[in-house]
Design a protein around this motif. Structure first.
Motif, short mmCIF file in Angstrom:
data_model
loop_
_atom_site.label_atom_id
_atom_site.label_comp_id
_atom_site.label_asym_id
_atom_site.label_seq_id
_atom_site.Cartn_x
_atom_site.Cartn_y
_atom_site.Cartn_z
N TYR A 132 15.94 -6.12 9.70
CA TYR A 132 15.74 -6.44 8.30
C TYR A 132 14.52 -5.72 7.74
N TYR A 133 13.51 -5.61 8.56
CA TYR A 133 12.33 -4.86 8.14
C TYR A 133 12.71 -3.40 7.87
N LEU A 134 13.58 -2.88 8.72
CA LEU A 134 14.03 -1.50 8.55
C LEU A 134 14.79 -1.34 7.23
N LEU A 135 15.67 -2.30 6.99
CA LEU A 135 16.45 -2.26 5.73
C LEU A 135 15.52 -2.37 4.53
N ALA A 136 14.56 -3.30 4.65
CA ALA A 136 13.61 -3.49 3.55
C ALA A 136 12.79 -2.22 3.32
N ARG A 137 12.45 -1.54 4.41
CA ARG A 137 11.66 -0.31 4.30
C ARG A 137 12.44 0.75 3.50
N ILE A 138 13.72 0.87 3.83
CA ILE A 138 14.55 1.85 3.11
C ILE A 138 14.65 1.46 1.62
N TYR A 139 14.85 0.17 1.39
CA TYR A 139 14.99 -0.32 0.01
C TYR A 139 13.72 -0.03 -0.79
N LEU A 185 11.43 2.07 -0.26
CA LEU A 185 11.14 3.49 -0.38
C LEU A 185 11.61 4.03 -1.74
N PHE A 186 12.71 3.50 -2.21
CA PHE A 186 13.28 3.98 -3.48
C PHE A 186 13.06 3.04 -4.66
N TYR A 187 12.52 1.88 -4.35
CA TYR A 187 12.38 0.88 -5.42
C TYR A 187 11.08 1.07 -6.19
N VAL A 238 4.28 -7.33 -8.58
CA VAL A 238 3.90 -5.95 -8.28
C VAL A 238 2.98 -5.94 -7.05
N ALA A 239 2.05 -6.91 -7.03
CA ALA A 239 1.14 -7.01 -5.89
C ALA A 239 1.93 -7.33 -4.61
N ALA A 240 2.94 -8.19 -4.73
CA ALA A 240 3.75 -8.55 -3.56
C ALA A 240 4.51 -7.33 -3.03
N PHE A 241 5.04 -6.52 -3.95
CA PHE A 241 5.73 -5.30 -3.53
C PHE A 241 4.76 -4.36 -2.82
N THR A 242 3.56 -4.31 -3.37
CA THR A 242 2.54 -3.43 -2.78
C THR A 242 2.24 -3.89 -1.35
N TYR A 243 2.09 -5.19 -1.21
CA TYR A 243 1.79 -5.74 0.11
C TYR A 243 2.95 -5.48 1.08
N ALA A 244 4.16 -5.64 0.57
CA ALA A 244 5.34 -5.42 1.42
C ALA A 244 5.38 -3.97 1.89
N ARG A 245 5.04 -3.04 0.99
CA ARG A 245 5.02 -1.61 1.37
C ARG A 245 3.97 -1.36 2.46
N LYS A 246 2.86 -2.02 2.27
CA LYS A 246 1.78 -1.85 3.25
C LYS A 246 2.23 -2.39 4.62
N MET A 247 2.86 -3.55 4.59
CA MET A 247 3.35 -4.16 5.84
C MET A 247 4.33 -3.24 6.56
N LEU A 248 5.15 -2.56 5.74
CA LEU A 248 6.22 -1.75 6.32
C LEU A 248 5.79 -0.30 6.53
N GLY A 249 4.53 -0.04 6.34
CA GLY A 249 3.98 1.27 6.65
C GLY A 249 4.27 2.32 5.60
N LYS A 293 3.49 4.26 1.76
CA LYS A 293 2.29 4.60 0.99
C LYS A 293 2.08 3.59 -0.14
N VAL A 294 0.83 3.31 -0.42
CA VAL A 294 0.55 2.28 -1.45
C VAL A 294 -0.35 2.78 -2.58
N HIS A 295 -0.78 4.02 -2.51
CA HIS A 295 -1.77 4.49 -3.47
C HIS A 295 -1.33 4.28 -4.94
N LYS A 296 -0.11 4.71 -5.26
CA LYS A 296 0.37 4.56 -6.64
C LYS A 296 0.51 3.08 -7.02
N PHE A 297 0.89 2.28 -6.06
CA PHE A 297 1.05 0.85 -6.32
C PHE A 297 -0.29 0.18 -6.56
N GLN A 298 -1.29 0.68 -5.87
CA GLN A 298 -2.64 0.14 -6.10
C GLN A 298 -3.03 0.34 -7.56
N GLU A 299 -2.68 1.49 -8.08
CA GLU A 299 -2.96 1.76 -9.51
C GLU A 299 -2.19 0.80 -10.41
#
Lengths: 520, 280
Positions: free
Chosen positions: B150-157, B159-161, B172-183, B185-191
């Motif tokens: 599921y983490y793999l599926l979430a990572r793919i999702y 990536l394009f979301y 938005v913060a939760a998505f950012t955290y999820a991206r961080k968890m799944l390895g 990039k978060v730079h744009k999301f931080q902005e």
């Protein structure tokens, strides 16, 4: 009206909603505006507040709702949970997946959780609330008038809250209204945190807790209906038996109810050993006057049965009436309160007695056709006849409950105006009805008006009389007299310091004069 | 995955609460403990704003008790939760119960991700899709088993979301955290998260909102801290915002709502914990 042209908007930002909630709370606490406050007063306060806070005027109506809430807050919070109703709108449901069914009282929630209704109902019912998911406030007002509940927390869209304002004010229904976040009749939303804040507070405050008129009525009906009266009456004579029998039959027991109401409102330490005899005293005097009036007016039927004199003969009836007067004074003398209070009450009762007989005397003269009083005199007769009866009932309770002289004076004025308004309304009701046995003497006010406004009043028959009244629009004139006296009643009530009695009497007025005042 | 992912997110949240709690004056700590205890019903559940025991508020009560060391309250809560069945509860309450049990009874059998997904879909229509997603993620993280796929599926999702402009700050913060968890990039999301910052205050809920609130501030700060963003410039103002919203043992919502409740007290401590200037 200006208010109807405005856009009824609720702030989307909780920050703004909360700010206005806080500011209105502070404002009303400071100025002490009492419910039910007139719309125009609240509107001006809302405009001033929004200007001071530099908030857009598009939230005037939202602010008016908040101000109304604050005026009622103490009363609602002092109402026990189990005496409150939570009214939710059906439009909160999810139209696509709601599994609830409708009946005459509204939506029966099936608990499918497709909308927040079930969760809200559970929260409220756990606290003891009665709950209802229905449109509009008519049912809620009805429930308050019936006495099933004493206060309402209602959720609705702004237009419905606005439309309900007049009815709620007239009936003096303690209400806190929560506007939905936006209008529209489907899938609407509510600020749940705000709602839960409103429903959870219950503060013991006897001075603000509304008196349940229906509860009191029930209590008195039980008292008059069962064997409790035996405690006050022996089985010594036929006269006593007859008097007690007449006390127990029929009637709305309006007078003892009013006495009990004012006693409860003013009393710091309610005592049933005072409340019951006090109510009985007033009923004794009232029933005595009825027995004597029926003889004087030659009335054959009362309470759907033969009058006392018809059933037992005039001598027995006069005697039973006299007995009840004596009994009333005896009970008053025995009331377990301070001597000074009894003396004050005695003075009022005696004064009222003489006034009532003056009113009845004038009425007898009018009915006999020997004398037709003018308008002012007719109103004075109304005041003496009906106003005096209400006055003695109200004032007796107030005196024994410990009301100040200023409060008693206000109640006396109120009773005078109430008596006049009640009789005028009675006249108008009779005029608007079609009865086969109607006679011109049934319309004393209209007769007086006709004599004042026509150089050739024709009092020969009812049909001609009624036609003249209509032609000269004297029924409209009577309506305006009625409205002016009802307004005077409200004005007197607004002077009362005792909020519990003020609101109860507001409710009584709203109920009695609703149909005619609505014609304004 | 990041090191902090080795422990469930809720435990990480509790660690932040502990940090926030530890920097407070002893008197204030006592006030908070007193307030938290006052919210516990006799049956062990924590009360909602209507005063009734409630599973959602019990979850915040649990986390606050864990952070402030209220063992007795935790025992009472455990007893309360043990008597409650999942069935018949709303979606939020079901998820709160599963999360609470996962913390109170760590040996509880983990649930399959599918069964958790079913729980959401059975009765979840009364809450927004984004909030459902957030709860689901928290739930899978704390109580799900065989999560790798599921983490793999979430990572793919992910990536394009890309979050939509009308999304709230917390999402938005939760998505950012999820991206961080799944390895990811978060730079744009931080902005994107920083866009919700209100100059001189905290974070606001929506782009169109003008005032900051405690929930958005706490979630944004927690995520920014977790992605190692530089908080130095916003620390003084956000700290003042949090301090200004402390009132007699509780943190308030920050939007003028003056009712004290456990949820905002949790966010207040979370925000404080995120502002503490030390290593994670």
């Amino acid at each position: 009206m200006n208010k109807k042209k405005r856009i009824l908007k609720v702030p989307k930002e909780s920050f703004l909603r909360n700010k206005l909630r806080k500011e209105t709370h502070q404002l009303i606490s400071e100025i002490g505006l009492r419910p039910p406050a007139p719309f125009t007063v609240m509107e001006q306060l809302a405009i001033d507040l929004l200007q001071r806070l530099e908030i857009s005027e598009e939230y005037i109506d939202f602010t008016i709702v908040l101000i109304g809430n604050e005026t009622w807050r103490k009363t609602v919070e002092a109402t026990p949970f189990h005496r409150r109703l939570l009214l939710l709108p059906q439009c909160l449901k999810d139209n696509n997946s709601c599994q609830g069914v409708f009946d005459e009282l509204g939506l029966n929630c099936a608990g499918c959780k497709s909308c927040p209704i079930d969760d809200i109902l559970i929260e409220a019912e756990n606290l003891g609330y009665s709950t209802l998911v229905a449109e509009g406030t008519t049912v809620a007002i009805g429930l308050v008038e019936e006495g099933a509940i004493d206060a309402v927390i209602g959720v609705s869209c702004m237009p419905v809250l606005q439309r309900s304002f007049e009815a709620v004010t007239k009936a003096a229904v303690p209400v806190i209204g929560l506007p939905l976040m936006y209008d529209g009749c489907v899938n609407t939303k509510i600020d749940l945190k705000w709602l839960y804040d409103e429903i959870c507070t219950e503060i013991e405050d006897k001075g603000s807790n509304p008196i349940s008129i229906s509860g009191l009525n029930l209590q008195l009906n039980e008292f008059f209906g069962n064997g409790t009266l035996d405690k006050f009456f022996g089985k010594k004579s036929e006269t006593e038996r007859l008097a007690k029998e007449f006390l127990q039959v029929g009637g709305q027991r309006m007078r003892p109810l009013i006495t009990a109401l004012s006693y409860k409102a003013y009393s710091q330490q309610e005592n049933d050993d005072v409340l019951y005899p006090l109510s009985l005293i007033i009923e004794c005097f009232h029933k005595a006057s009825l027995i004597h009036d029926d003889i004087e007016d030659e009335t054959a039927i009362r309470y759907d049965t033969d009058t006392v004199h018809k059933k037992h003969g005039i001598p027995h009836a006069i005697n039973a009436g006299d007995f009840l007067i004596g009994k009333g004074y005896e009970l008053l003398a025995q009331l377990p309160v301070e001597g000074a209070v009894i003396a004050k009450a005695l003075q009022k009762v005696a004064q009222s007695h003489t006034q009532l007989t003056r009113g009845q005397g004038a009425d007898i003269q009018f009915n006999s056709g020997k004398y037709v009083p003018g308008l002012e005199e007719t109103l004075e007769i109304f005041q003496h006849k009906t106003g005096e009866a209400i006055k003695v009932a109200l004032v007796m309770g107030a005196i024994v409950g410990g009301a100040s002289n200023d409060e008693i004076t206000i109640l006396e004025n109120f009773a005078d105006y109430f008596g006049i308004a009640y009789q005028v309304r009675d006249d108008l009701n009779e005029f608007e009805e079609q009865r086969s046995d109607e006679k011109i003497a049934d319309f004393p006010l209209l007769v007086a008006l006709l004599r004042e406004h026509s150089s050739e009043p024709r009092l020969t028959d009812v049909v001609t009389f009624k036609r003249q009244i209509k032609e000269l629009k004297l029924d409209e004139k009577a309506h305006s007299i009625l409205n002016s006296y009802v307004a005077k009643c409200y004005a007197e009530l607004d002077k009362l310091e005792n909020d519990r009695l003020r609101l109860s009497l507001y409710g009584v007025l709203g109920k009695i004069f609703k149909p005619l005042v609505a014609n304004e | 995955m990041n090191k902090s992912n080795t422990v469930p997110v809720y435990q990480l949240l509790v660690e932040y609460l502990k940090k926030g709690f530890s920097v407070l004056d002893a008197n204030i700590q006592q006030e908070i403990i007193t307030f938290v205890r006052s919210q516990q019903n006799q049956n062990g559940g924590f009360s909602d704003r209507a005063g009734n025991p409630d599973l959602y508020y019990s979850l915040f009560g649990l986390w606050l008790c864990l952070a402030t060391g209220q063992d007795e309250s935790l025992s009472k809560l455990k007893k309360y939760c043990s008597g409650i069945e999942l069935q018949g509860q709303g979606p939020v309450e079901q998820m709160a119960l599963v999360l609470t049990k996962a913390a109170l009874e760590p040996k509880t059998k983990k649930r399959s991700v599918l069964s958790l997904l079913r729980m959401l879909n059975q009765q979840g229509k009364n809450i927004s899709l984004s909030y459902r997603f957030f709860l689901f993620a928290l739930l899978v993280d704390a109580a799900g088993k065989n999560k790798t796929v599921y983490y793999l599926l979430a990572r793919i999702y992910l990536l394009f979301y890309h979050p939509k402009p009308d999304f709230p700050c917390s999402l938005v913060a939760a998505f950012t955290y999820a991206r961080k968890m799944l390895g990811l990039k978060v730079h744009k999301f931080q902005e994107l998260v920083m866009n919700y910052y209100v100059e001189g205050g905290g974070f606001k809920a929506f782009d169109t909102t003008s005032n900051s609130d405690m929930l958005s501030t706490a979630v944004a700060l927690f995520v920014l801290k977790e992605i190692d963003a530089d908080l130095r410039l916003i620390r003084p103002a956000t700290l003042e915002f949090v301090q200004n919203n402390y009132f007699e043992g509780a943190f308030l919502s920050g939007d003028g709502d003056e009712t004290k409740d456990l949820e905002y007290t949790f966010y207040g401590l979370l925000a404080l914990g995120s502002l503490v200037n030390n290593e994670k």
